[in-house]
Motif scaffolding. Structure first.
Motif, short mmCIF file in Angstrom:
data_model
loop_
_atom_site.label_atom_id
_atom_site.label_comp_id
_atom_site.label_asym_id
_atom_site.label_seq_id
_atom_site.Cartn_x
_atom_site.Cartn_y
_atom_site.Cartn_z
N ILE A 55 35.89 27.55 -7.99
CA ILE A 55 37.30 27.83 -7.95
C ILE A 55 37.74 28.95 -6.91
O ILE A 55 36.96 30.37 -6.99
CB ILE A 55 38.04 28.24 -9.40
N LEU A 56 38.36 28.89 -5.94
CA LEU A 56 38.49 29.92 -4.74
C LEU A 56 39.75 30.83 -5.26
O LEU A 56 41.00 30.34 -5.40
CB LEU A 56 39.08 29.27 -3.60
N TYR A 57 39.42 31.97 -5.85
CA TYR A 57 40.40 33.01 -6.30
C TYR A 57 40.89 33.85 -5.08
O TYR A 57 40.18 34.47 -4.23
CB TYR A 57 39.78 33.93 -7.30
N ASP A 58 42.35 33.62 -4.73
CA ASP A 58 42.84 34.27 -3.44
C ASP A 58 43.22 35.64 -3.88
O ASP A 58 44.25 35.95 -4.08
CB ASP A 58 43.80 33.56 -3.04
N HIS A 59 42.22 36.38 -3.37
CA HIS A 59 42.34 38.00 -3.55
C HIS A 59 43.75 38.49 -2.83
O HIS A 59 44.35 39.36 -3.18
CB HIS A 59 41.12 38.78 -3.05
N SER A 60 43.83 37.79 -1.59
CA SER A 60 44.94 38.25 -0.71
C SER A 60 46.35 37.96 -1.40
O SER A 60 47.59 38.54 -0.76
CB SER A 60 44.82 37.72 0.64
N ALA A 61 46.32 37.13 -2.44
CA ALA A 61 47.53 36.70 -3.11
C ALA A 61 47.87 37.76 -4.18
O ALA A 61 48.95 37.53 -4.61
CB ALA A 61 47.28 35.24 -3.63
N GLU A 62 46.95 38.62 -4.27
CA GLU A 62 47.16 39.56 -5.67
C GLU A 62 48.31 40.44 -5.24
O GLU A 62 48.52 40.88 -4.05
CB GLU A 62 46.00 40.43 -5.70
N SER A 63 49.32 40.71 -6.24
CA SER A 63 50.33 41.79 -5.77
C SER A 63 50.93 41.98 -7.19
O SER A 63 51.16 41.40 -8.10
CB SER A 63 51.49 40.93 -4.85
N HIS A 64 51.37 43.40 -7.08
CA HIS A 64 52.06 43.79 -8.47
C HIS A 64 53.59 43.56 -8.26
O HIS A 64 54.28 43.50 -9.19
CB HIS A 64 52.08 45.57 -8.46
#
Length: 180
Positions: A55-64
């Protein structure tokens, strides 16, 4: 940039034990960064050796502040997903994340089944949610993100030199990583 990673046999004992038991590996990745390239290479090598899914967890999609799933007609094209399901190559392209589609194809070229997920939370909470939601039993992160390591399952850390180690709950490697 390609990075030579260890084979399963050359991993430290604790890392090898965690890796051989894994059936679903959550791999923290992003749009572009050498740390992510090394981390994916290590994950794909381990998954290819063990038959685990990725599962590729897209860290660059993280946002508050920003929801990674689009609204309106584009989101309607990606039916049934607002974080509750994994995304295939076509769905991530529709959501404007062609780099994830490329990474799914990269996994496939290594003989690994992969899908992606865009987290709805950040850091440890986002990773923990992905682990829980999709029954991941191993997480692999770049060393720069090891501080977010207390996620309820074993966590492997890939260093800037490509060395892989096991993280303790404080994010520091539990055993010395082995360089390839």
């Amino acid at each position: 940039m390609t990075s030579k990673t260890q084979t399963l046999d050359s991993l430290p004992a604790a890392a090898r034990d965690s890796a051989t038991k894994a059936r679903r590996i959550l791999v923290v990745t992003g749009e572009s960064d050498d740390d992510y390239v090394r981390t994916r290479a290590a994950a794909f090598d381990i998954a290819a050796a063990t038959g685990a899914e990725v599962i590729l967890y897209d860290h660059s999609a993280e946002s508050h502040f920003v929801d990674p799933y689009l609204a309106g007609p584009v989101a309607a094209d990606v039916r049934g997903t607002h974080g509750e399901s994994l995304l295939d190559e076509q769905k991530v392209e529709t959501l404007g994340r062609a780099y994830l589609a490329d990474q799914i194809r990269e996994a496939r070229s290594c003989g690994v089944e992969a899908q992606a997920w865009l987290p709805l939370q950040t850091g440890r909470q986002g990773i923990s949610e992905g682990v829980s939601r999709f029954d991941a039993d191993l997480v692999i992160v770049p060393e720069t993100l090891a501080k977010d390591s207390d996620v309820g399952v074993p966590l492997l850390v890939v260093g800037a030199d490509g060395a892989i180690g096991v993280a303790e709950s404080d994010g520091k490697p539990a055993d010395a990583p082995v360089k390839s």
